[in-house]
Design a protein around this motif. Structure first.
Motif, PDB file in Angstrom:
ATOM      1  N   VAL A 285      -0.904   7.987  10.962  1.00 32.08           N
ATOM      2  CA  VAL A 285      -0.757   8.222   9.534  1.00 32.08           C
ATOM      3  C   VAL A 285       0.696   8.037   9.123  1.00 32.08           C
ATOM      4  CG1 VAL A 285      -1.039   9.883   7.648  1.00 32.08           C
ATOM      5  CG2 VAL A 285      -2.683   9.845   9.525  1.00 32.08           C
ATOM      6  N   ASP A 286       0.905   7.309   8.026  1.00 37.44           N
ATOM      7  CA  ASP A 286       2.228   7.117   7.430  1.00 37.44           C
ATOM      8  C   ASP A 286       2.217   7.629   6.005  1.00 37.44           C
ATOM      9  OD1 ASP A 286       3.204   5.491   9.654  1.00 37.44           O
ATOM     10  OD2 ASP A 286       1.921   3.911   8.856  1.00 37.44           O
ATOM     11  N   VAL A 287       3.353   8.118   5.548  1.00 37.87           N
ATOM     12  CA  VAL A 287       3.543   8.447   4.137  1.00 37.87           C
ATOM     13  C   VAL A 287       4.813   7.745   3.679  1.00 37.87           C
ATOM     14  CG1 VAL A 287       3.841  10.269   2.431  1.00 37.87           C
ATOM     15  CG2 VAL A 287       2.465  10.700   4.456  1.00 37.87           C
ATOM     16  N   SER A 288       4.726   6.955   2.613  1.00 33.80           N
ATOM     17  CA  SER A 288       5.881   6.202   2.125  1.00 33.80           C
ATOM     18  C   SER A 288       6.085   6.434   0.639  1.00 33.80           C
ATOM     19  CB  SER A 288       5.687   4.706   2.392  1.00 33.80           C
ATOM     20  OG  SER A 288       6.732   3.959   1.803  1.00 33.80           O
ATOM     21  N   GLU A 289       7.353   6.548   0.249  1.00 36.74           N
ATOM     22  CA  GLU A 289       7.683   6.658  -1.179  1.00 36.74           C
ATOM     23  C   GLU A 289       8.271   5.365  -1.719  1.00 36.74           C
ATOM     24  OE1 GLU A 289      11.970   8.803  -0.173  1.00 36.74           O
ATOM     25  OE2 GLU A 289      10.398   9.891  -1.229  1.00 36.74           O
ATOM     26  N   ASN A 290       8.337   4.324  -0.863  1.00 33.11           N
ATOM     27  CA  ASN A 290       8.945   3.057  -1.278  1.00 33.11           C
ATOM     28  C   ASN A 290       7.979   1.880  -1.221  1.00 33.11           C
ATOM     29  OD1 ASN A 290      11.642   4.166  -1.577  1.00 33.11           O
ATOM     30  ND2 ASN A 290      11.678   4.312   0.659  1.00 33.11           N
ATOM     31  N   ALA A 291       6.734   2.122  -0.851  1.00 33.99           N
ATOM     32  CA  ALA A 291       5.788   1.025  -0.677  1.00 33.99           C
ATOM     33  C   ALA A 291       5.395   0.405  -2.014  1.00 33.99           C
ATOM     34  CB  ALA A 291       4.533   1.528   0.026  1.00 33.99           C
ATOM     35  N   VAL A 292       5.086  -0.881  -1.962  1.00 36.17           N
ATOM     36  CA  VAL A 292       4.457  -1.583  -3.083  1.00 36.17           C
ATOM     37  C   VAL A 292       3.076  -2.011  -2.612  1.00 36.17           C
ATOM     38  CG1 VAL A 292       4.537  -3.565  -4.633  1.00 36.17           C
ATOM     39  CG2 VAL A 292       6.657  -2.404  -3.982  1.00 36.17           C
ATOM     40  N   VAL A 293       2.026  -1.589  -3.312  1.00 33.40           N
ATOM     41  CA  VAL A 293       0.675  -1.856  -2.847  1.00 33.40           C
ATOM     42  C   VAL A 293      -0.166  -2.474  -3.953  1.00 33.40           C
ATOM     43  CG1 VAL A 293       0.691  -0.028  -1.112  1.00 33.40           C
ATOM     44  CG2 VAL A 293      -0.032   0.504  -3.430  1.00 33.40           C
ATOM     45  N   PHE A 295      -3.480  -2.242  -5.734  1.00 33.21           N
ATOM     46  CA  PHE A 295      -4.513  -1.232  -5.942  1.00 33.21           C
ATOM     47  C   PHE A 295      -5.869  -1.909  -6.140  1.00 33.21           C
ATOM     48  CE2 PHE A 295      -1.104   1.696  -6.229  1.00 33.21           C
ATOM     49  CZ  PHE A 295      -1.647   2.951  -6.022  1.00 33.21           C
ATOM     50  N   GLU A 296      -6.467  -2.282  -5.018  1.00 38.21           N
ATOM     51  CA  GLU A 296      -7.746  -2.996  -5.019  1.00 38.21           C
ATOM     52  C   GLU A 296      -8.469  -2.634  -3.728  1.00 38.21           C
ATOM     53  OE1 GLU A 296     -10.994  -5.020  -5.280  1.00 38.21           O
ATOM     54  OE2 GLU A 296      -9.600  -5.034  -6.978  1.00 38.21           O
ATOM     55  N   ASP A 297      -9.691  -2.081  -3.835  1.00 38.18           N
ATOM     56  CA  ASP A 297     -10.386  -1.638  -2.632  1.00 38.18           C
ATOM     57  C   ASP A 297     -11.485  -2.587  -2.167  1.00 38.18           C
ATOM     58  OD1 ASP A 297     -12.243  -1.205  -4.587  1.00 38.18           O
ATOM     59  OD2 ASP A 297     -12.493   0.937  -4.218  1.00 38.18           O
ATOM     60  N   ALA A 298     -11.756  -3.653  -2.926  1.00 36.53           N
ATOM     61  CA  ALA A 298     -12.804  -4.595  -2.532  1.00 36.53           C
ATOM     62  C   ALA A 298     -12.228  -5.858  -1.906  1.00 36.53           C
ATOM     63  CB  ALA A 298     -13.677  -4.952  -3.740  1.00 36.53           C
ATOM     64  N   ASN A 299     -11.260  -6.484  -2.589  1.00 36.21           N
ATOM     65  CA  ASN A 299     -10.666  -7.733  -2.100  1.00 36.21           C
ATOM     66  C   ASN A 299      -9.147  -7.660  -2.198  1.00 36.21           C
ATOM     67  OD1 ASN A 299     -13.149  -9.462  -1.640  1.00 36.21           O
ATOM     68  ND2 ASN A 299     -13.433  -8.923  -3.803  1.00 36.21           N
ATOM     69  N   PRO A 300      -8.502  -6.839  -1.393  1.00 39.34           N
ATOM     70  CA  PRO A 300      -7.044  -6.716  -1.473  1.00 39.34           C
ATOM     71  C   PRO A 300      -6.361  -8.004  -1.046  1.00 39.34           C
ATOM     72  CG  PRO A 300      -7.873  -5.607   0.477  1.00 39.34           C
ATOM     73  CD  PRO A 300      -9.073  -6.002  -0.320  1.00 39.34           C
ATOM     74  N   ALA A 301      -5.197  -8.240  -1.603  1.00 40.13           N
ATOM     75  CA  ALA A 301      -4.449  -9.462  -1.311  1.00 40.13           C
ATOM     76  C   ALA A 301      -3.006  -9.113  -1.003  1.00 40.13           C
ATOM     77  CB  ALA A 301      -4.519 -10.413  -2.509  1.00 40.13           C
ATOM     78  N   HIS A 302      -2.301 -10.076  -0.417  1.00 41.85           N
ATOM     79  CA  HIS A 302      -0.866  -9.918  -0.262  1.00 41.85           C
ATOM     80  C   HIS A 302      -0.224  -9.846  -1.648  1.00 41.85           C
ATOM     81  CE1 HIS A 302      -0.888 -10.397   4.060  1.00 41.85           C
ATOM     82  NE2 HIS A 302      -1.600 -11.505   3.954  1.00 41.85           N
ATOM     83  N   ILE A 303       0.898  -9.153  -1.745  1.00 45.98           N
ATOM     84  CA  ILE A 303       1.542  -8.971  -3.047  1.00 45.98           C
ATOM     85  C   ILE A 303       1.877 -10.313  -3.680  1.00 45.98           C
ATOM     86  CG2 ILE A 303       3.538  -7.974  -4.241  1.00 45.98           C
ATOM     87  CD1 ILE A 303       1.473  -5.950  -3.200  1.00 45.98           C
ATOM     88  N   GLY A 304       2.346 -11.247  -2.898  1.00 43.56           N
ATOM     89  CA  GLY A 304       2.624 -12.589  -3.396  1.00 43.56           C
ATOM     90  C   GLY A 304       2.271 -13.623  -2.352  1.00 43.56           C
ATOM     91  N   THR A 305       1.606 -14.693  -2.756  1.00 40.81           N
ATOM     92  CA  THR A 305       1.198 -15.746  -1.828  1.00 40.81           C
ATOM     93  C   THR A 305       1.663 -17.092  -2.357  1.00 40.81           C
ATOM     94  OG1 THR A 305      -0.778 -14.479  -1.213  1.00 40.81           O
ATOM     95  CG2 THR A 305      -0.742 -16.818  -0.632  1.00 40.81           C
TER      96      THR A 305
END
Length: 350
Positions: A285-293, A295-305
């Motif tokens: 388990v990790d907890v981060s205050e700096n992550a960029v995610v 918010f998609e639970d069906a087809n998540p993608a990389h932040i930029g492709t």
């Protein structure tokens, strides 16, 4: 006087220690305080040192490592009220093997049945000439991500622990059930095959009622016996069929597991002796205050492709910008049938 509802009661409970360490580490990030002071605030000074040792077993989130501290057995057992898969793991003799320190486990088996024989004095004994095969369990990972707002700081210790552990357990339970009891093929390097992959469903008995129950269970059991199983039968059924079994066959001498994620009419029977599962330690388990995610639970993608055109995942949120924390849990494991001792129907009429 401060009321600490979770004081130690004697024997160490590894699952409780894990849950509290997870809660303390998450709340320490939310409150921007050290884990020891948060542990004292939430659980009292008597338990703080033990909780901090568990919470500090991992490095901080800046180095992207996770919170460990509980073996897989207690964690899987904690999922039983929410997960049919966890109940099956608990019933199977090889249902929760430890992959810690191993890249995979090879389980030997036989491609044909070994027969012993009665032999007269001085006579030659038959020699088994079958070939051996094996099933390899290589860990794949289940990942659960959730955003926690700083409003969590307003909760009591009990409420915060419930919120955080429910997020983790609900997500992992659903992921295990939907994949394990599916007909999905194995995805190379991603996920193991579902137990129903390559298994032809049996036709359900018509007419409903107790007669159909008996006929369906007999047909499922006969199929498993033909495959060389039958010694340790377990039934996994959609909720309507599990309830019907309790009403129409209350004295059935087989474990019946209700699986909320199975479609109505689905009944699975397998020999638990032929089922194997292995996991690598407890959940990380990790907890981060700096992550960029994303918010998609069906087809998540990389932040930029990069591409033509380039694509950007949306909606994406920065935990730092939104003043929130991101909780990530990773569970590594795999499963397989050592022999084809499984049968199912999707057409139960009862």
């Amino acid at each position: 006087m401060v009321n600490h509802p979770f004081r130690a009661t004697g024997a160490i409970d590894p699952l409780r220690s894990f849950r509290r360490a997870l809660t303390v580490r998450s709340m320490a990030h939310v409150l921007d305080r050290d884990v020891h002071s948060v542990a004292v605030k939430l659980y009292g000074r008597e338990e703080a040192d033990a909780i901090v040792r568990a919470a500090s077993a991992s490095m901080d989130t800046a180095t992207a490592t996770g919170l460990a501290g509980v073996r897989i057995g207690p964690f899987l057992r904690s999922l039983r009220p929410k997960s049919a898969a966890a109940q099956l793991f608990d019933l199977a003799p090889l249902g929760s093997m430890d992959l810690d320190g191993a890249s995979s486990i090879a389980l030997p088996g036989s491609s044909s049945e070994l027969n012993a024989a009665w032999v007269g004095e001085g006579n030659a004994a038959p020699v088994f000439r079958g070939s051996l095969n094996s099933v390899t369990l290589a860990p794949r990972k289940v990942v659960a991500l959730a955003g926690l707002t700083n409003e969590l700081a307003d909760h009591s210790a009990g409420a915060a622990e419930q919120v955080i552990t429910d997020l983790l357990e609900d997500a992992v339970a659903k992921a295990l059930d939907t994949k394990l009891f599916s007909a999905d093929a194995a995805a190379a390097g991603v996920s193991p095959a579902g137990l129903l992959q390559g298994v032809t469903p049996l036709a359900g008995a018509s007419g409903g009622g107790q007669g159909a129950v008996v006929n369906d269970l007999k047909a499922l059991a006969a199929t498993i016996v033909q495959a060389g199983g039958g010694a340790n039968l377990v039934i996994i059924a959609a909720v309507p069929q599990a309830v019907t079994l309790q009403v129409l066959a209350p004295n059935i001498n087989l474990p019946v597991i209700a699986a909320p994620h199975l479609a109505a009419g689905t009944v699975i029977m397998l020999d638990a002796n032929a089922f194997a599962a292995a996991f690598r330690g407890g959940p990380q388990v990790d907890v981060s205050e700096n992550a960029v995610v994303h918010f998609e639970d069906a087809n998540p993608a990389h932040i930029g492709t990069a591409g033509s055109p380039n694509t950007v995942a949306a909606p994406a949120r920065s935990a730092f910008q939104a003043d929130m924390k991101v909780l990530r849990a990773i569970l590594r494991g795999a499963w397989a049938m050592r022999a084809p001792a499984i049968a199912f129907t999707t057409m139960a009429t009862w």
